[in-house]
Structure formats: C-alpha cells, structure tokens
Design a protein around this motif. Structure first.
Motif, PDB file in Angstrom:
ATOM      1  N   ALA A   1       0.829  -1.199   0.000  1.00 29.02           N
ATOM      2  CA  ALA A   1       0.000   0.000   0.000  1.00 29.02           C
ATOM      3  C   ALA A   1       0.863   1.249   0.000  1.00 29.02           C
ATOM      4  O   ALA A   1       0.587   2.222  -0.690  1.00 29.02           O
ATOM      5  N   ILE A   2       1.941   1.213   0.782  1.00 29.93           N
ATOM      6  CA  ILE A   2       2.848   2.353   0.799  1.00 29.93           C
ATOM      7  C   ILE A   2       3.460   2.560  -0.571  1.00 29.93           C
ATOM      8  O   ILE A   2       3.617   3.678  -1.034  1.00 29.93           O
TER       9      ILE A   2
ATOM     10  N   LEU B   1      -2.629  11.536   7.589  1.00 28.68           N
ATOM     11  CA  LEU B   1      -3.687  12.422   8.024  1.00 28.68           C
ATOM     12  C   LEU B   1      -5.052  11.831   7.712  1.00 28.68           C
ATOM     13  O   LEU B   1      -5.761  12.265   6.814  1.00 28.68           O
ATOM     14  N   GLY B   2      -5.422  10.797   8.443  1.00 26.50           N
ATOM     15  CA  GLY B   2      -6.729  10.200   8.233  1.00 26.50           C
ATOM     16  C   GLY B   2      -7.843  11.196   8.474  1.00 26.50           C
ATOM     17  O   GLY B   2      -8.900  11.117   7.883  1.00 26.50           O
ATOM     18  N   ALA B   3      -7.582  12.171   9.344  1.00 24.79           N
ATOM     19  CA  ALA B   3      -8.596  13.172   9.649  1.00 24.79           C
ATOM     20  C   ALA B   3      -8.901  14.068   8.470  1.00 24.79           C
ATOM     21  O   ALA B   3      -9.848  14.824   8.480  1.00 24.79           O
TER      22      ALA B   3
ATOM     23  N   ASN C   1      -3.107   3.520  -0.176  1.00 30.12           N
ATOM     24  CA  ASN C   1      -3.405   3.569   1.254  1.00 30.12           C
ATOM     25  C   ASN C   1      -3.569   5.039   1.613  1.00 30.12           C
ATOM     26  O   ASN C   1      -2.609   5.795   1.618  1.00 30.12           O
ATOM     27  N   ALA C   2      -4.805   5.456   1.888  1.00 31.41           N
ATOM     28  CA  ALA C   2      -5.084   6.860   2.136  1.00 31.41           C
ATOM     29  C   ALA C   2      -5.151   7.196   3.616  1.00 31.41           C
ATOM     30  O   ALA C   2      -5.544   8.294   3.995  1.00 31.41           O
ATOM     31  N   GLY C   3      -4.747   6.275   4.471  1.00 35.86           N
ATOM     32  CA  GLY C   3      -4.737   6.551   5.900  1.00 35.86           C
ATOM     33  C   GLY C   3      -6.074   6.278   6.558  1.00 35.86           C
ATOM     34  O   GLY C   3      -7.117   6.154   5.903  1.00 35.86           O
ATOM     35  N   ASN C   4      -6.061   6.162   7.864  1.00 36.14           N
ATOM     36  CA  ASN C   4      -7.272   5.976   8.654  1.00 36.14           C
ATOM     37  C   ASN C   4      -8.067   4.755   8.196  1.00 36.14           C
ATOM     38  O   ASN C   4      -9.295   4.747   8.240  1.00 36.14           O
TER      39      ASN C   4
ATOM     40  N   THR D   1       5.194  12.653   3.939  1.00 36.78           N
ATOM     41  CA  THR D   1       5.446  13.621   5.008  1.00 36.78           C
ATOM     42  C   THR D   1       4.147  14.174   5.579  1.00 36.78           C
ATOM     43  O   THR D   1       3.949  14.204   6.787  1.00 36.78           O
ATOM     44  N   THR D   2       3.250  14.583   4.721  1.00 35.94           N
ATOM     45  CA  THR D   2       2.061  15.314   5.170  1.00 35.94           C
ATOM     46  C   THR D   2       0.768  14.534   5.042  1.00 35.94           C
ATOM     47  O   THR D   2      -0.296  15.047   5.400  1.00 35.94           O
ATOM     48  N   GLY D   3       0.813  13.317   4.504  1.00 37.55           N
ATOM     49  CA  GLY D   3      -0.393  12.516   4.432  1.00 37.55           C
ATOM     50  C   GLY D   3      -1.357  12.972   3.364  1.00 37.55           C
ATOM     51  O   GLY D   3      -0.960  13.389   2.279  1.00 37.55           O
ATOM     52  N   LEU D   4      -2.643  12.918   3.668  1.00 34.79           N
ATOM     53  CA  LEU D   4      -3.697  13.158   2.697  1.00 34.79           C
ATOM     54  C   LEU D   4      -4.172  14.605   2.740  1.00 34.79           C
ATOM     55  O   LEU D   4      -4.497  15.125   3.807  1.00 34.79           O
TER      56      LEU D   4
END
Length: 458
Positions: A12-13, A21-23, A265-268, A292-295
């Motif tokens: 996924a990575i 940043l799943g939020a 893989n989009a987090g959360n 580094t910063t996620g989504l």
C-alpha cells in the motif's frame, strides 16, 4: 534480500505513501457526485462528474483543435466549460451539442502558447512559473520570494509586453523547490546521505514486469531504492526524466514476482483502488497523498505549467520543467513522487515541487501520469491487465473519442538514469534535490533523525 511479495502494508505504501492524516477525510461529501447525467434539453450543458468532464474535454480538444482555447470544470454546477476563440460558430455549436457550457474568449490556444514561449525565451528565471488559466483566458505568471531586483524587473517587463489581456503576474510568499527530503516511504543512498521520496502508482512496465512511478528528481538522485531506511534495495530506476519535459521516473521491482496492487493507502483504514490514468481538468477537486504530510485535497488551477527551479549544482543556473499540472494542494519535502488522484480512482499526477507548505499553503506542481505512462510505455490499473481504460460511458463522450486511459500527453522518451548520484559542489544538493536532507537538524524539520545531509543528486 529477495522480496517475493511485498507485505500488504508495504504494498500500500508503494502505491501511495504512508497513512498519516486520516482526519483529512478521504470521502469528501459530494466531491465528485453525479446528478442526472442525461443532457436534458438538446442545448443544455450536461451534469458531469469530474472524471467524465476530463474525458469530454480531451475529446473536444481532438475535435475542435485550436478553436478550443481551454476548458475547466465548474464544480459548483458540475459541468464542463469550454472556451472558444475567434467567434468560431461551428466550434461553439459542436461543443454545445456535446453537452459543454460554451463561452467566447479573446485568446486562442496558439496565442497563449506563443506567450508562454516568450516567457521561456526572455524570463526563464529561477523561482518563476507560468501556466494557462482557462478561467481567466490568460497565462498566470508566478514569482517566488527569491525573485527580486533586476530579475523581478525583467519578469515584470516581459509580462507587461504580452499585454494585460494575455498574462497576469503574482508574487508567492514561498520558494519553489522540489519535495524530496523527509518522509517515510522509499529510501536511497546518494551523495553520502539518505534521500527519501514517496512512491506514486504501481504500474506494469512494457516488458510485463512490476514497477512503480515516482518523481524524476528522485530517480536522478539515486538508482536503487529500498522500502525501509535500513533495508536492502528492492527496486532499480529504469528511466528518469528531470529537468526538461517532465519530472517522472519508472522504477522496476528487482523481484519479478513482487505483488504490487493498484491501490492507494489513504490513511485511517481507507484505501482507493486506482482504475486508470486520466487527464487533469482545471477546477476539478483532487487528492494528494505524501509520506510527510499525508492526505490533502485541493483544486487544479492550471495546465501545461512551466516551473523554473533554482539549480543546486550551478548557482547561476536553472532547472526548467515543462508540462506540469498546477494546483493549490499543499505539499512539503518528502512528498515528492506521491500520487495525485481523484476520489473515484483516477490517477492524475506525481508530486514534483512548489512553494509553501501545509500551514501557509502555496502552489504545488505535478507530473501528469498520462504523459509519464506514454513516455515509459508502462500501463496502469485496468490497462495493465490488457483491458481498455476508457472511462465514463454515461453520455460524456463525443463520437468515438478515446477514454481517459488512452489520452496520453506526448513528450520525448524519458532518458535513462544510469549514473549513480554524485556529490554537488561545496555541499550544495544536486539538481532536483530541493531541500533534501536526511539530516536530523534539517531546518525544515522534515529530515531523518541522525542522517547525513544529501549533498548531491547527479
């Protein structure tokens, strides 16, 4: 170290960078919701999802040629807006029949392209960029905070010479740089230090082997890449382009049995299946994943952008990259190479560079995935399995126009990245490194703990 299969998390990575940043909420309410796709009245603009608008825009470009002076997606009304130059009544009628909203503009595609060529000839100054903004029917020229004095005067004079109806100039508070340091996705040793980037999309190379796309300035920084800081390399750069006509690399997995799924893989706990590559459309909502910063999400603001990065091997030089997508999506060092995509699974771009950060914002530029696939011969999503990648068969097409998966932007064949990275002079990072660091004392705060600074990329 042989890798017969990438663990599910690593796979996924390898497509989209680490979850962070799943939020940020991948599922943006109604971001690409389709209403009634029927055209309704014969002359009424269609209600389109962003992906279908992109397909329609590409097909109309082939149909109308230079009479079409740009398109953009009106997300509020969910329709494609088409600019038609020189009062071409036939072009306006064809665009209207196809379901687009049509407006007359003054500047044709060739006139806007000529303005961009003038800028390239007279004002290719480090820290500048320009892209066509179809919403204003002008070339938007941006200068970062390093452009001052005689350089600013030259840029301002060149823009003024094009005329107020052709180009506009604005100042950015940040600095244009490539985003290759920090992060937690892929790792390479280069110039005595450790470089880290984000992977973009898993693909199938033209010889059938598993591979992935990432930024070109990552591919020229180092030839071998690992999936952990201390791990052995698992993939080798096959082709890399930077600077020049793009910023992309094709990196092949060393083990031909590697399983690398076409998903992000989009987090959360969320993932997005990537089905096909598609062209960017100005005004469309896009998502970016980075190590580094996620989504983060934002909007496409310009196409065919030219960016002039300061060369870090030649203090008086410039690394010019053309053909990029301009957006207002934030990014930071370490996000380089990460995927730009849509909520419904279209691969759009690879993170190149920009100004600003995810606190103050700024401009970020992306390599179009379609152009990278065309140049490398790789395939993605459904196309990788031999299936057609045509999208949007719900009324958005024009005649027998190709689907998004086939609309490849041209460009020369990407050059190889055969030589390992060499140290830059006087401790400067090599071309495309941006604020590369691996150092724990990196001023950006994104470097790797206790790692040496990256001192060169070619």
């Amino acid at each position: 170290m042989s890798h017969k299969r990438i663990p599910k998390r690593k796979a996924a990575i390898a497509v989209g960078g680490v979850a962070a940043l799943g939020a940020a909420a991948l599922l943006l309410p109604n971001a690409n919701a389709s209403q009634d796709d029927a055209a309704g009245d014969a002359g009424a603009p269609r209600t389109l999802k962003a992906g279908d608008a992109s397909n329609l825009a590409a097909q109309l470009q082939n149909l109308l040629g230079d009479s079409l002076a740009g398109t953009y997606y009106d997300s509020a009304r969910q329709r494609l807006v088409v600019n038609v130059a020189n009062g071409d009544a036939d072009a306006m009628a064809q665009a209207t029949k196809a379901g687009a909203a049509v407006r007359q503009v003054d500047n044709s595609t060739s006139e806007l392209a000529a303005a961009a060529r003038t800028l390239r000839t007279k004002a290719a100054i480090p820290g500048t960029s320009w892209a066509v903004d179809p919403r204003t029917d002008k070339v938007l020229v941006t200068a970062d905070r390093t452009v001052t004095g005689a350089d600013w005067n030259r840029l301002e004079s060149t823009v003024r010479s094009l005329g107020s109806g052709m180009a506009t100039l604005k100042k950015s508070s940040g600095t244009f740089k490539t985003f290759v340091s920090g992060g937690d996705a892929i790792f390479a040793q280069a110039g005595g230090g450790t470089a880290r980037c984000s992977l973009g999309f898993n693909v199938t190379a033209s010889d059938g082997s598993p591979a992935f796309l990432t930024a070109g300035h990552c591919g020229v920084a180092a030839k071998e890449w690992a999936d952990s800081e201390s791990g052995q390399p698992i993939a080798t750069v096959d082709q890399a382009t930077f600077p020049g006509e793009g910023d992309f690399s094709l990196v092949k997995y060393d083990d031909p049995a590697t399983e690398a799924p076409s998903e992000i893989n989009a987090g959360n706990g969320q993932s997005v299946a990537i089905n096909q590559a598609a062209e960017a459309t100005v005004g469309a909502t896009v998502l970016r994943m980075g190590s580094t910063t996620g989504l983060h999400d934002g909007t496409v603001t310009g196409l065919d952008a030219t960016v002039n990065f300061q060369s870090e091997t030649d203090p008086s030089g410039v690394d010019t990259v053309t053909g990029l997508i301009q957006t207002d999506v934030c990014a930071e060092p370490g996000d380089s190479g990460g995927p730009l995509f849509t909520q419904d699974g279209n691969a759009i771009g690879l993170t190149s560079g920009g100004s600003g950060d995810c606190t103050s914002g700024g401009e970020t530029f992306f390599q179009p995935v379609t152009a990278a696939l065309e140049a490398t011969g790789a395939t993605l999503g459904a196309d990788a399995g031999g299936n057609g990648g045509a999208a949007g068969d719900d009324g958005a097409g024009v005649g027998d126009g190709a689907g998004a998966g086939d609309e490849q932007a041209g460009g020369d064949q990407a050059g190889g990245a055969e030589d390992p990275a060499a140290p830059g002079d006087d401790g400067q990072a090599g071309a495309g490194a941006g604020e590369q660091s691996g150092a724990g004392d990196d001023a950006s705060g994104t470097g790797m703990d206790d790692g040496p600074a990256l001192t060169g990329t070619r």
